[in-house]
Each structure stands twice: as structure tokens, then as C-alpha cells.
Design an enzyme around this catalytic site. Structure first.
Site, mmCIF file in Angstrom:
data_model
loop_
_atom_site.group_PDB
_atom_site.id
_atom_site.type_symbol
_atom_site.label_atom_id
_atom_site.label_comp_id
_atom_site.label_asym_id
_atom_site.label_seq_id
_atom_site.Cartn_x
_atom_site.Cartn_y
_atom_site.Cartn_z
ATOM 1 N N GLU A 119 32.891 35.039 35.236
ATOM 2 C CA GLU A 119 33.031 36.581 34.870
ATOM 3 C C GLU A 119 34.384 36.981 34.480
ATOM 4 O O GLU A 119 34.503 37.766 33.403
ATOM 5 C CB GLU A 119 32.547 37.399 36.156
ATOM 6 N N GLU A 120 35.461 36.337 34.975
ATOM 7 C CA GLU A 120 36.647 36.668 34.878
ATOM 8 C C GLU A 120 37.071 36.135 33.354
ATOM 9 O O GLU A 120 38.081 36.925 32.578
ATOM 10 C CB GLU A 120 37.726 36.547 35.859
ATOM 11 N N SER A 121 36.861 35.088 33.043
ATOM 12 C CA SER A 121 37.349 34.244 31.769
ATOM 13 C C SER A 121 36.419 33.729 31.024
ATOM 14 O O SER A 121 36.674 33.145 29.870
ATOM 15 C CB SER A 121 38.418 33.251 32.182
#
Length: 208
Positions: A119-121
Site C-alpha cells: 500500500e505504501e510503495s
């Protein structure tokens, strides 16, 4: 089911070169070669499916995710039901990396760490957010420096190490562990604190 070998891309010289490079363990080179073909076959779902699996084979999970999305769109435009490709969404190799690189002090579920990474990267080790978060686990430099000091990193801390996948996983999984302890192992609060910062979550809890 995936119908292997039925796409024109499988006879493309660049595709064949990328397959050979991946077989030889030259993963970055294989991914770069396959990446050139994305635009050429942008509307061919069968080709995009083959390229997605090739990125996966080359362990370029960021490009594999992108390929999966493009494959889904192309398949729908062709009137076909796209394959789910669950293994592309959360690769077991990523989970294995989390288990291998995380500190013994980290008790959080490696699947949670991998999900946060996605989700972050989107599994992009070179990702830099507008806020300045860096790498696979999107760690802010100040946060990375504090955690590195706590973990006793040799040679001190340099912001560029946040681009290193193994280092990002080590620091990010430890940060998740610290947040989980801080918020009583509440997964929702832990993830919210990872994304927005623990102070923001504490202010929200005080106001609720």
C-alpha cells in the site's frame, strides 16, 4: 486458466531476451527489457499477462503490479473476464524477504508488513512521496534515523540507505513493531499511525 504461449509477445525477440536474462539471474536487465514491450502490447491482454508474469519471475514486483492492472483493463475492454493473479498482488517472495530481513525483536505478522509495503510503495524500492518518505516501506528520514540508532546500525545512518530494500524492510518492520506496542497491538491503529504518524492517531483518540 493462463494459456501459456498463445500470445504474439512470446515470439518477440525482446521477450525471449528478457526470459533468458531472468533465467541467468540478471533480473534488473530482464525487467528493463520486458518494460520496453509494455507500450508495444498495451492493448493486448494476453501479451500483458505474459509480461506481468515475466516481471514477477524477474522479481520486479512493482512492475508486476502495474502489469497486472494494465492486463485487467485490457481484458475487460476485450470483453473477457481477467484472471485474479493473487500471487502477483502479494508475492510470497516479499513475505520471505520480510522474514529474512526483519530483526528478531519484530513480532508483527510478516504478512502485515508485506501488505503495508504494497500500500505504501506498490513494492517500488525507489519510491519517494511528496512528504519525503522513501523506499519500499516509505520511511521518513528522521524516523529512519531514530530506528537505525535504536537498532545499533553500524556506520551511522545515511538517508540513501532507505532506498536499499533489505534496509527498508528492517527499519519499516521495526517501526511497525514499535507502533504495535504503543497502540496495544491494535492493527487498525498501528497501520493508521504508520501512515499518518502516532501523534496524529493519539490526537484522534483523545478527540473521539
Amino acid at each position: 486458466a493462463r494459456d501459456k504461449g498463445q500470445s504474439p509477445v512470446t515470439s518477440d525477440i525482446r521477450y525471449l531476451a528478457a526470459k533468458e536474462l531472468a533465467f541467468l539471474g540478471l533480473r534488473q536487465e530482464a525487467s528493463a527489457e520486458a518494460g520496453i514491450l509494455l507500450d508495444k502490447y498495451s492493448s493486448d491482454s494476453s501479451a500483458l499477462l505474459e509480461l506481468t508474469y515475466l516481471f514477477y519471475e524477474a522479481q520486479d514486483f512493482h512492475r508486476a503490479l502495474n502489469g497486472r492492472e494494465r492486463y485487467h483493463l485490457a481484458a475487460l475492454k476485450e470483453g473477457n473476464v481477467p484472471l485474479d493473479l493473487t500471487e502477483i498482488t502479494l508475492p510470497m517472495k516479499i513475505v520471505d524477504d520480510v522474514k529474512g530481513f526483519s530483526s528478531d525483536r519484530v513480532l508483527v505478522d510478516p504478512y502485515l508488513v508485506a501488505a503495508v509495503m504494497k500500500e505504501e510503495s506498490s513494492f517500488n524500492p525507489e519510491a519517494v512521496s511528496t512528504a519525503g518518505a522513501i523506499g519500499l516501506m516509505q520511511i521518513m528520514p528522521a524516523t529512519g534515523g531514530r530506528i537505525a540508532k535504536d537498532m545499533g546500525f553500524k556506520g551511522g545512518f545515511d538517508v540513501n540507505i532507505l532506498f536499499d530494500p533489505a534496509t527498508s524492510i528492517r527499519l519499516g518492520s521495526m517501526y511497525l513493531e514499535l507502533l504495535a506496542r504503543r497502540f496495544g497491538n491494535n492493527i487498525i491503529l498501528t497501520i493508521a499511525a504508520y501512515n499518518a504518524g502516532p501523534q496524529a492517531v493519539e490526537k484522534w483518540l483523545e478527540a473521539s
